[in-house]
Scaffold this motif. Structure first.
Motif, PDB file in Angstrom:
ATOM      1  N   MET A 451       0.475  -1.086  -0.165  1.00 18.28           N
ATOM      2  CA  MET A 451       0.020  -0.010  -0.288  1.00 18.28           C
ATOM      3  C   MET A 451       0.676   0.899   0.596  1.00 18.28           C
ATOM      4  O   MET A 451       0.654   2.581  -0.645  1.00 18.28           O
ATOM      5  CB  MET A 451      -0.840  -0.282   1.647  1.00 18.28           C
ATOM      6  CG  MET A 451      -1.570   1.030   1.488  1.00 18.28           C
ATOM      7  SD  MET A 451      -2.699   0.513   2.964  1.00 18.28           S
ATOM      8  CE  MET A 451      -3.899  -0.852   2.281  1.00 18.28           C
ATOM      9  N   GLY A 452       1.873   1.216   0.864  1.00 20.14           N
ATOM     10  CA  GLY A 452       3.349   2.672   1.396  1.00 20.14           C
ATOM     11  C   GLY A 452       3.463   2.626  -0.322  1.00 20.14           C
ATOM     12  O   GLY A 452       3.602   3.520  -0.411  1.00 20.14           O
ATOM     13  N   LEU A 453       4.001   1.607  -1.109  1.00 20.72           N
ATOM     14  CA  LEU A 453       4.900   1.861  -2.256  1.00 20.72           C
ATOM     15  C   LEU A 453       3.615   1.613  -3.539  1.00 20.72           C
ATOM     16  O   LEU A 453       3.957   2.849  -4.306  1.00 20.72           O
ATOM     17  CB  LEU A 453       5.094   0.157  -3.015  1.00 20.72           C
ATOM     18  CG  LEU A 453       6.055  -0.399  -3.708  1.00 20.72           C
ATOM     19  CD1 LEU A 453       7.301   0.715  -3.438  1.00 20.72           C
ATOM     20  CD2 LEU A 453       6.297  -1.549  -4.056  1.00 20.72           C
ATOM     21  N   MET A 454       2.580   1.836  -3.261  1.00 20.87           N
ATOM     22  CA  MET A 454       1.410   2.616  -4.042  1.00 20.87           C
ATOM     23  C   MET A 454       1.668   3.811  -4.314  1.00 20.87           C
ATOM     24  O   MET A 454       1.001   5.233  -5.005  1.00 20.87           O
ATOM     25  CB  MET A 454       0.112   1.835  -3.914  1.00 20.87           C
ATOM     26  CG  MET A 454       0.166   0.741  -4.927  1.00 20.87           C
ATOM     27  SD  MET A 454       0.661   0.718  -6.487  1.00 20.87           S
ATOM     28  CE  MET A 454       0.828  -0.653  -6.469  1.00 20.87           C
ATOM     29  N   GLU A 455       1.877   4.690  -3.022  1.00 23.69           N
ATOM     30  CA  GLU A 455       2.143   6.002  -3.115  1.00 23.69           C
ATOM     31  C   GLU A 455       2.860   6.580  -3.694  1.00 23.69           C
ATOM     32  O   GLU A 455       2.945   7.868  -3.546  1.00 23.69           O
ATOM     33  CB  GLU A 455       2.982   6.563  -0.861  1.00 23.69           C
ATOM     34  CG  GLU A 455       1.296   5.896  -0.834  1.00 23.69           C
ATOM     35  CD  GLU A 455       0.399   7.416   0.531  1.00 23.69           C
ATOM     36  OE1 GLU A 455       0.332   7.693  -0.641  1.00 23.69           O
ATOM     37  OE2 GLU A 455      -0.419   6.467   1.222  1.00 23.69           O
ATOM     38  N   PHE A 456       3.767   6.191  -4.067  1.00 21.62           N
ATOM     39  CA  PHE A 456       5.029   6.250  -4.778  1.00 21.62           C
ATOM     40  C   PHE A 456       4.455   6.481  -6.231  1.00 21.62           C
ATOM     41  O   PHE A 456       5.741   6.697  -6.860  1.00 21.62           O
ATOM     42  CB  PHE A 456       6.335   5.356  -4.943  1.00 21.62           C
ATOM     43  CG  PHE A 456       6.656   5.579  -3.193  1.00 21.62           C
ATOM     44  CD1 PHE A 456       8.078   7.473  -2.433  1.00 21.62           C
ATOM     45  CD2 PHE A 456       6.266   5.031  -1.874  1.00 21.62           C
ATOM     46  CE1 PHE A 456       8.227   7.431  -2.068  1.00 21.62           C
ATOM     47  CE2 PHE A 456       7.163   5.820  -0.869  1.00 21.62           C
ATOM     48  CZ  PHE A 456       8.222   6.725  -0.972  1.00 21.62           C
ATOM     49  N   VAL A 457       3.778   6.208  -6.408  1.00 22.91           N
ATOM     50  CA  VAL A 457       3.620   5.787  -8.608  1.00 22.91           C
ATOM     51  C   VAL A 457       2.313   7.375  -8.578  1.00 22.91           C
ATOM     52  O   VAL A 457       0.978   6.474  -7.773  1.00 22.91           O
ATOM     53  CB  VAL A 457       3.175   4.383  -8.942  1.00 22.91           C
ATOM     54  CG1 VAL A 457       4.701   3.725  -9.087  1.00 22.91           C
ATOM     55  CG2 VAL A 457       2.550   3.336  -7.608  1.00 22.91           C
ATOM     56  N   ASN A 458       2.399   7.171 -10.136  1.00 23.28           N
ATOM     57  CA  ASN A 458       0.582   8.086 -10.280  1.00 23.28           C
ATOM     58  C   ASN A 458       0.019   6.502 -11.334  1.00 23.28           C
ATOM     59  O   ASN A 458       0.498   5.518 -11.687  1.00 23.28           O
ATOM     60  CB  ASN A 458       1.373   8.737 -11.631  1.00 23.28           C
ATOM     61  CG  ASN A 458       1.647  10.418 -11.115  1.00 23.28           C
ATOM     62  OD1 ASN A 458       0.833  10.327 -10.230  1.00 23.28           O
ATOM     63  ND2 ASN A 458       2.342  10.743 -11.428  1.00 23.28           N
ATOM     64  N   VAL A 459      -1.052   6.463 -10.898  1.00 27.89           N
ATOM     65  CA  VAL A 459      -2.086   5.323 -12.018  1.00 27.89           C
ATOM     66  C   VAL A 459      -2.595   5.049 -13.255  1.00 27.89           C
ATOM     67  O   VAL A 459      -3.245   6.951 -13.114  1.00 27.89           O
ATOM     68  CB  VAL A 459      -3.323   4.602 -10.558  1.00 27.89           C
ATOM     69  CG1 VAL A 459      -3.631   3.904 -11.215  1.00 27.89           C
ATOM     70  CG2 VAL A 459      -2.713   4.362  -9.410  1.00 27.89           C
ATOM     71  N   ARG A 460      -2.263   5.276 -14.311  1.00 31.42           N
ATOM     72  CA  ARG A 460      -3.034   5.694 -15.313  1.00 31.42           C
ATOM     73  C   ARG A 460      -3.486   4.238 -15.744  1.00 31.42           C
ATOM     74  O   ARG A 460      -3.220   2.926 -15.969  1.00 31.42           O
ATOM     75  CB  ARG A 460      -1.429   5.330 -16.058  1.00 31.42           C
ATOM     76  CG  ARG A 460      -2.046   5.491 -17.667  1.00 31.42           C
ATOM     77  CD  ARG A 460      -1.330   6.027 -18.751  1.00 31.42           C
ATOM     78  NE  ARG A 460       0.652   5.542 -18.298  1.00 31.42           N
ATOM     79  CZ  ARG A 460       1.377   6.255 -18.376  1.00 31.42           C
ATOM     80  NH1 ARG A 460       2.029   7.564 -18.606  1.00 31.42           N
ATOM     81  NH2 ARG A 460       2.998   5.637 -17.803  1.00 31.42           N
TER      82      ARG A 460
END
Ligand code: NAD
Length: 523
Positions: A451-460
């Protein structure tokens, strides 16, 4: 720490010895520094996730190789015992490198989405790096906290501009040196040296996202500055964490948990146990045993391994302790232990445990002390314990000590915090696998875990036809017509509860659809 506009002096908090005088990063250089980071990031993002993960594993080797030197520096600049530098900073960092190197590759893979209605089309999520992110950190875990965020940022394809605390800049510089030694592109990680004014200037450079760990007051300033540029923020702020000790708890276990939870790192821990909520029926025995264990704690410089608590790291924090303690003394609170500094230089505050009638209205019970201070109060029912634990502006972590695990879980599910730990205390901020972060004034966003890792990406989101056979003008496109209305209307009937109604509606919808597509020449 002492900072002139150009220089910053960092000291050993145990002795006052000057460790280094560093040049602050001139604010005028920040634009150039961000540009260099951006150029490095664009190349870095082109590498496969597996390649980026390999860099993490190389960094892990470097950390393990230089373990003593790193622990020594953390211990010297922050003051914590060397064993804590190893167990609570380096060890979790090595473990996190392993975890993210293994999982980032898979987790950041494109994720297919299941479409219910649009069977002729496909959707999937594609994760892409944010760009250049800012990591702004405090001094209490100067290695592990920023390191966890930096490694997640890097494996996700970002560059990092990192501003360590002005109290522990040497540890910050060491993180950069370790990355450089492990072969990361030089410009990918930039370290900015200086105090809050330099941190504020970093925000003005408009990083793609700000990962801030620190006080609520600074968190609010950063969020408000970020709002001007619509920069997303992740805020990991303070806490006033409660430990609930139920009547059935093993007293030896419970007091040892409270002892470590309240006094590790001299209590300078966001997840420190600052409020002890103890069942009234056992509170006297609990207090006596905890007091006895507190008397055994050894305080002194981190240079000898025979100490459990090092000095207080940050000069200004001592004023908070003094204010909290003085108000408690003036209100006739009962000091079970501590309540004063050992030495005239105020380097060591005796581990302090305070209780008594009216304690719940005092600052020592309500405000974050961020030091070796715990306030104890009692409850007579589980309901009262939950209500008291939740009566706080903070919501970072809570712990429950009980032999009844099922009751412990029932309580856990009602606590307004980001983490509840049953029969352990405080430590999960160091786990790579579990999310870390708070609610209420403890902030928002999550660090660590997938979940924390997802804070470091944009979602397309990418949406495409299943094949070229399915490329036709959609039902909802222009020109509008009465037939189009009827088609949609008949489609709605397919959402009815009854299967009979659905079955009746299907041929009508299909008939309408075919006519519509033929008449409107959309096929
Ligand atoms: P702080 O807020 O004073 O400083 C944190 C960082 O922010 C420092 O690097 C500082 O230079 C920088 N800063 C200060 N003003 C700034 C501004 N206007 N713009 C940008 N940056 C600015 O906090 P601190 O004293 O270093 O740390 C103690 C606090 O951190 C405690 O409240 C503690 O609970 C909290 N903390 C939270 C967590 C968590 O995970 N939730 C972890 C550790 C510490």
């Amino acid at each position: 720490m002492q900072q002139t506009s150009e220089q910053l002096v960092t000291r050993n908090p145990a002795t006052g010895e000057v460790l280094a005088t560093l040049n602050c990063t001139p604010v005028s250089e920040l634009t150039h520094l961000f540009e260099r980071a951006k150029a490095a990031q664009e190349k870095w993002a082109l590498l496969s996730r597996s390649t980026r993960s390999k860099y993490l594993l190389d960094l892990r080797e470097t950390l393990i190789q230089r373990v003593d030197e790193i622990s020594e520096l953390i211990s010297k600049e922050n003051g914590k015992p060397k064993i804590e530098a190893l167990s609570a900073e380096l060890f979790p960092s090595v473990d996190m490198l392993t975890y993210f190197a293994k999982h980032a590759r898979v987790v950041l893979e494109d994720q297919p989405l299941k479409l219910t209605l649009m069977k002729h089309r496909k959707s999937y999520l594609n994760y892409w790096p944010l760009g250049v992110v800012a990591v702004i950190s405090p001094w209490n875990y100067p290695f592990m906290l920023p390191f966890g965020q930096i490694l997640m940022a890097l494996v996700a394809g970002n560059a990092v501009v990192f501003k360590p605390s002005e109290i522990t800049p040497l540890v910050g510089l060491m993180i950069k040196e370790l990355c450089d030694q492990s072969g990361f592109p030089k410009d990918l990680i930039q370290v900015v040296i200086g105090d809050g004014s330099v941190g504020a200037a970093v925000v003005e450079q408009r990083p793609a996202k700000i990962f801030f760990t620190g006080s609520v007051a600074t968190g609010k300033k950063i969020m408000s500055a970020a709002a001007k540029h619509l920069i997303p923020v992740n805020l990991e702020l303070g806490g006033k964490d409660a430990m609930i000790v139920l009547a059935d708890a093993d007293l030896d276990f419970a007091t040892s948990a409270a002892l470590w939870g309240a006094f590790t790192n001299s209590g300078q821990v966001c997840a420190s146990v600052e409020r002890l909520l103890v069942d009234r029926s056992i509170s006297e025995n609990f207090s006596l045993l905890l007091k006895a264990k507190m008397a055994q704690l050894r305080q002194g410089p981190s240079s000898t391994s025979a100490n459990d608590l090092g000095p207080i790291t940050f000069e200004k924090q001592k004023d908070v302790y003094q204010r909290h303690i003085q108000q408690a003394k003036d209100s006739n609170a009962q000091f079970i232990a501590g309540g004063e500094f050992i030495d005239s230089d105020r380097r060591y505050l005796k581990p302090t445990l305070v209780t008594g009638e009216g304690i719940e209205s005092l600052d020592i019970y309500n405000e974050e002390s961020f030091g070796p201070i715990a306030a104890l109060t009692t409850f007579t029912s589980v309901e009262e314990a939950i209500e008291k634990a939740n009566r706080s502006p903070y919501g970072l972590l809570a712990s429950v000590i009980t032999r009844n695990h099922s009751l412990g879980e029932q309580i856990a599910r009602r606590l307004e915090v980001g983490t509840v730990i049953i029969n352990e205390v405080a430590y999960t901020a160091g786990l790579g696998e579990t999310p870390w972060g708070g609610v209420k004034e403890s902030g928002f966003g999550r660090s660590h875990s997938l979940m924390g890792l997802m804070e470091f990406v944009n979602v397309r989101h990418i949406h495409k036809p299943r094949s070229h056979l399915f490329v036709f003008k959609s039902l909802w496109w222009f020109p509008y017509s009465a037939f189009q209305y009827e088609t949609f209307r008949s489609l709605l009937a397919l959402y009815k509860r009854s299967w009979f109604e659905k079955a009746k509606a299907l041929p009508i919808f299909l008939w309408n659809l075919i006519h519509f597509l033929k008449n409107e020449k959309r096929l």
